[in-house]
Design a protein around this motif. Sequence first.
Motif, short mmCIF file in Angstrom:
data_model
loop_
_atom_site.label_atom_id
_atom_site.label_comp_id
_atom_site.label_asym_id
_atom_site.label_seq_id
_atom_site.Cartn_x
_atom_site.Cartn_y
_atom_site.Cartn_z
N GLN A 57 0.73 -1.11 0.02
CA GLN A 57 -0.25 0.20 0.18
C GLN A 57 0.82 0.80 -0.02
OE1 GLN A 57 -3.01 1.08 3.40
NE2 GLN A 57 -4.08 0.61 1.64
N GLU A 82 -7.61 3.10 -2.04
CA GLU A 82 -8.41 3.18 -0.36
C GLU A 82 -8.83 4.63 -0.31
OE1 GLU A 82 -8.58 0.16 0.94
OE2 GLU A 82 -6.94 -0.65 -0.43
N GLU A 83 -8.72 5.08 -0.74
CA GLU A 83 -8.76 7.14 -0.41
C GLU A 83 -8.06 7.98 -1.26
OE1 GLU A 83 -9.27 8.66 3.57
OE2 GLU A 83 -7.67 8.91 2.87
N THR A 133 -4.35 6.81 -1.75
CA THR A 133 -4.13 5.91 -1.24
C THR A 133 -4.59 5.22 -1.72
OG1 THR A 133 -3.70 6.91 0.98
CG2 THR A 133 -3.27 4.69 1.56
N THR A 135 -3.52 0.55 -3.06
CA THR A 135 -2.75 -1.00 -3.22
C THR A 135 -2.54 -1.43 -4.06
OG1 THR A 135 -4.25 -0.94 -0.98
CG2 THR A 135 -3.27 -3.55 -1.79
#
Length: 188
Positions: A57, A82-83, A133, A135
Motif C-alpha cells: 500500500q 483506498e482513499e 492511497t 493498494t
Amino acid sequence: MPSILLTPPAVEPVSLAEAKAHLRVGHADDDQFIATLIAAARRQVGAQTGLALIEQQWTVFRDDWPENGVFELPYAPLTAVEELASFGDDDTKAVIDPAHYYIDAASRPPRLLLRGSRIWARPGRIGNGIAATVTVGFGAAGIDVPEPLRQAMLVLVAHWYEHRGNANPPRVPLTVDQLTRPFRGVRL
C-alpha cells in the motif's frame, strides 16, 4: 510525484527454500545473504517492469489536479483505491466521493478519471495537496506473481550469489531481460 510506502510486501515472490533449491544450497550458513538477494531481486524486477510484484500500500501525492482531469498512478497493477483526498490550506483533509471518479485499473499506468462533467476541486495546500492511497501488486502470496517474473528473480539471485565479492562481475544474464520484457509498460 512523491510517494510514501505505507505497507510493504509481507512476503517475497520467491521463498528462501525456492531460492536455495535453485542455487543447490543445502546449508543454512548463507540464509540471511540469500534472503537479502531475494529482496534485491524483487526490487530490481519491479524497477525493470514498473510493477509492484507483491501486494503493498502506497500514498501518492500531487500538488494539484492534472489539467486533463486524468490522475495517473505510478504503480501497477492497481487492485484498490483506498482513499482519494484533497487538502485545504489549513491541512484539513477532504475525502473525495468515489462516485465522482472512475478507477481505470486496466490501463498502464493505472489512472483515476473524472466522471461526466464533474471537476476536481482545487486543493488549498500548494504542496502535496492531493493524496491517493492505493493498494497495488499481483496478490498477497508469491504464487500470485506471474511465473516469468519469479524466474527472473531466481536468475538474478543465482547471478549475484555466484559472483558475490567479485569486483568486476559479468553482466546480468540476458535471460532476465527476456523474462521481464513482456511485462514492461510501453508508451507511444
